[in-house]
Design a protein around this motif. Structure first.
Motif: not given
Length: 861
Positions: A70, A74-75, A104, A172, A541, A543, A545, A683
């Motif tokens: 990742l 984030g893609k 994600s 997303t 975020s 997590d 991500q 982030l």
């Protein structure tokens, strides 16, 4: 055989006195076996899941699953649909299907509640494939057939009360999708707690990957008779050798997944075994005390055995055989209790969201063996010194005296050794505080902790005389003659009091140490925030991500903000001038206003210039190591983009707890050298409110972000509270694990008092005969218990605060500079220790009060 029969009779004759020692062995062994069964069961659960869900062969983009699957944008990495066709045409392939799967995305129900697990388990969203039928079955409804339908797993549906037709929104990086639940699929194996949602393939590609015709991996099924290894070779041949792809057989994929989970399970296993070891160590003191007191009470009996011809070694072996019996009984019960504990832990994890089925309960043959061997060995080792003391009893001395005389010389030697160990440990702790290197300081800290702990245990009897007298002057003298009697009883055998207090000392020392470290971390972080963070609001975020763009827009559009700062991590490598080695760069792209939101000390240059196109900053540690100065040019290779010569505009100090070692650049530079689809997402986002508008802006911000419940905007007060809560939760878990050691220590106090009451039967009878009432007798025993508990607490809390203060000096090397002693916690624990003493004395005091006076006076000891 005579020794065995004698030992068995003695063990059965004193089984009541052995009971609490057996419980200590039981609890310690149960913790060890429970940990092993629990972690083995978790391994079995994940092994079955990975083995069942993995296809015959998996084809993924190169680098996927290596910790880099990742990227910073984030893609996930993708494969074109043409690759699926090439794989399907390979020899030995029965079926090849493209898979879309990401971790994600966020699932939100119609009430705007986040459906993601709170246990750390992932949220998986993708397309429904034939391979999913290996581990799941559709129990109601049907798989999604269009962009307005979504299917979820049965565990998530049950947990959140969802049913067919309910609204479900998928959030997303490429947008949001609101659909209706068209189906519910249940796992045919255990689901460890992940939340899973399925979309139709076209919608999954558009929403999760941002474009049609791409997949995150390819699942390949083999023709009958074709092995996975042969299939992998055939697929590799169809892909020009497969060098540009990551190919795995079913076994390889399952092993890779198992290895990724193994590190987490290994850490958890060894951490829990560490706490079990602490409980075992505390149990050693209980067993030593039990056998020491039993040997003292049986001095006449042992002397008679010696008088009729028993050898010293036979007496020694007799006591050790009793220890073996105690260890076997306690260990066997502990193994059974450990299985029950493991089941209890599974139920607890289920309540927290991680589902573990008792059908997967795994009890390896090594678990009971380890439990029994450990319990017996520890018990025998603990009983060895009392056994040797029993063997040294001479027949005539035993027949004259009711107890074993103290060895004054041994006491002096013990005191000297204890003082030397304690002094050496204190010196190491002092060296830890003065250390300027974290690695060497950690080694000094570990040695200092061990030496001071051992030193305090060895010197315990010497300390008991001083500390008990001091506590008696403050606490016991208030109760008149009864208090003085309690003080003298506690001082009668300093070695016993020291060992009993030491058991409690170990657990409370760890509690105090961790409390000091935790409070210091919170205070240091709060001080660092006050000193360096100027922003009013932070969006982050949970997590790690990137934050989805719509949430960033909602944050940025809040009325009353003077500026908004964007902060993104950039995947890149950097090469210093002169062609020196290429290194991974800790590079961050930020808005120029970031220097207002997070104040960094600038060693050289102008930090505002680092955000200009073609410029950057570096930390002073990197600059010193590579000889970099302001004005030098570094070559930065952007992953997924081009290499760029960037000019060093500033050098920042790394003496900070925030962004230590970070290199900064501007978004203009990133946009120049990275294509749009490879640019990183935010982030962090910072916001500064207009003066006097902080509360209004905060309320508006929360309202704007309500559709995105996974993201919670925080002001500085919230941020500090979250940090305190996180550390508090971690400490509570540790305290819970330490509770077993403290329970064993309490059993030690109970056992010591119970055996002491038996030992003093005649004395108690005489006291009652000269006018001591039952109430006064019980109070005397309770006060004795309280002073022993306070003795252990005082030593433990003092020792733990010393450890914590030394550990904090190591943390200061990482920027956590504030030493905070949590006095409310320390005082609460100390006072609670008095109640522990009262509780421990309940049964012994009750039994003493029920003694028949005449029978007690007439007893032979």
């Amino acid at each position: 055989m005579t020794v065995w029969r004698t030992s068995t009779r003695n063990f059965l004759a004193h089984k009541g006195r052995m009971a609490l020692s057996a419980v200590a062995v039981l609890l310690s062994v149960a913790f060890v076996c429970g940990t092993l069964v629990f972690t083995d069961t978790m391994n079995t659960t994940f092994d079955k899941l990975f083995a069942v869900s993995a296809p015959d062969v998996t084809v993924a983009p190169e680098g996927a699953g290596d910790g880099a699957d990742l990227p910073a944008n984030g893609k996930p990495r993708t494969l074109p649909a043409a690759t699926v066709e090439r794989v399907a045409a390979a020899d030995g392939v029965k079926e090849a299907e493209g898979v879309v799967s990401v971790m994600s995305a966020t699932l939100v129900d119609g009430n705007r509640e986040n459906l993601s697990p709170q246990t750390g388990a992932p949220t998986l969203v993708g397309n429904w494939t034939d391979n999913d039928l290996r581990s799941m079955e559709i129990t109601s409804g049907h798989a999604p057939r269009g962009p307005t339908e979504v299917m979820i797993d049965a565990d998530t549906a049950e947990k959140h009360g969802l049913a067919l037709g309910d609204e479900l929104r998928t959030v997303t990086a490429h947008g949001d999708l609101t659909g209706r639940i068209s189906g519910i699929a249940a796992f045919t194996v255990t689901n460890p707690g992940a939340a899973i949602a399925y979309l139709d393939t076209a919608t999954a590609q558009r929403l999760l990957l941002g474009k049609p015709g791409v997949f995150t991996q390819i699942n390949v099924a083999a023709e009958p008779g074709v092995s996975d290894t042969a299939l992998k070779a055939d697929v590799a041949a169809a892909l020009d050798g497969g060098a540009a792809y990551k190919l795995q057989t079913q076994d390889e994929a399952a092993k890779a997944n198992k290895d990724s989970m193994g590190s987490f399970l290994g850490v958890m296993k060894w951490a829990m075994l560490g706490f079990a070891g602490i409980a075992l160590l505390v149990g050693v003191f209980l067993i030593v005390n039990t056998f020491s007191m039993l040997v003292a009470q049986r001095t006449r009996e042992l002397g008679l055995m010696r008088a009729i011809g028993a050898q010293r070694g036979q007496v020694n072996r007799s006591v050790l055989v009793e220890a073996v019996l105690l260890g076997v009984v306690g260990s066997l019960a502990g193994v059974l209790a450990g299985v029950g504990l493991a089941v209890g832990l599974m139920r607890l994890m289920g309540a927290m969201g991680m589902e573990l089925s008792t059908e997967d309960l795994t009890v390896a043959w090594t678990t009971p063996v380890v439990g029994v061997v450990l319990g017996v060995v520890v018990t025998v080792l603990a009983a060895y010194v009392p056994a040797r003391r029993a063997g040294k009893v001479s027949p005539m001395a035993a027949l004259r005296d009711a107890g074993t005389p103290a060895d004054g010389r041994a006491g002096r030697v013990r005191g000297t050794i204890g003082l030397l160990l304690t002094a050496a440990g204190a010196a190491l702790l002092g060296a830890t505080a003065a250390s300027d290197d974290a690695a060497s300081g950690s080694l000094l800290l570990g040695l200092g902790v061990v030496l001071t702990l051992v030193g305090f245990v060895v010197i315990g009897p010497l300390l008991a005389g001083f500390v008990v007298r001091a506590l008696g002057a403050v606490v016991l003298r208030l109760f008149g003659p009864v208090g003085r009697l309690a003080e003298r009883n506690a001082l009668r055998n300093p070695r016993r009091t020291g060992a009993t207090g030491a058991a409690l000392m170990i657990g409370l020392a760890l509690v105090a140490c961790l409390s000091v470290v935790g409070s210091s971390m919170v205070a240091s972080a709060a001080e660092e925030l006050d000193r360096t963070v100027g922003a009013d609001f932070i969006l982050q975020s949970p997590d790690g991500q990137p934050i989805v763009p719509r949430a960033v827009e909602a944050f940025a559009s809040t009325p009353g903000l003077t500026h908004v700062t964007h902060y993104a991590a950039v995947s890149a490598s950097v090469t210093a001038g002169g062609g020196k080695k290429k290194e991974e760069a800790n590079l961050v792209a930020a808005s120029p206003s970031y220097r207002q939101d997070v104040r960094r000390t600038v060693v050289a240059g102008d930090l505002s210039s680092a955000y200009e196109v073609g410029a950057m900053s570096v930390g002073d540690a990197y600059a010193d190591e590579h000889g970099v100065r302001v004005g030098d040019t570094l070559t930065v290779a952007f992953e997924g983009g081009r290499s760029a010569p960037l000019k060093v505009a500033a050098i920042t100090s790394d003496d900070t707890g925030i962004d230590s070692g970070v290199m900064y650049t501007g978004f203009g530079t990133v946009e120049k050298y990275l294509p749009a689809d490879a640019r990183p997402g935010d982030l962090l986002v910072f916001g500064q409110a207009e003066k006097g508008q902080e509360d209004a802006a905060y309320a508006a911000m929360k309202k704007a972000l309500a559709p995105y419940p996974v993201y919670q905007p925080r002001n500085q007060t919230d941020y500090k509270q979250d940090l305190q809560d996180q550390i508090g939760q971690l400490l509570n878990i540790v305290y819970g694990l330490l509770a077993l050691a403290i329970i064993v220590a309490v059993l030690g106090v109970v056992n010591t008092l119970a055996l002491s009451v038996v030992e003093r039967t005649r004395e108690i009878g005489l006291l009652r005969a000269v006018g001591l009432s039952r109430r006064q007798l019980r109070r005397m025993i309770r006060l004795e218990s309280v002073v022993i508990a306070l003795f252990g607490a005082l030593l433990g809390l003092g020792l733990g605060m010393g450890w914590g203060a030394s550990a904090q000096r190591l943390l200061a090397l990482e920027g956590l500079n504030v030493l905070e002693i949590p006095w409310p916690t320390i005082v609460t624990v100390f006072v609670a220790s008095a109640f522990v003493g009262l509780f421990a004395a309940l049964v012994p005091a009750f039994r003493a009060g029920r003694m028949n006076v005449l029978a007690a006076i007439a007893t032979d000891g």
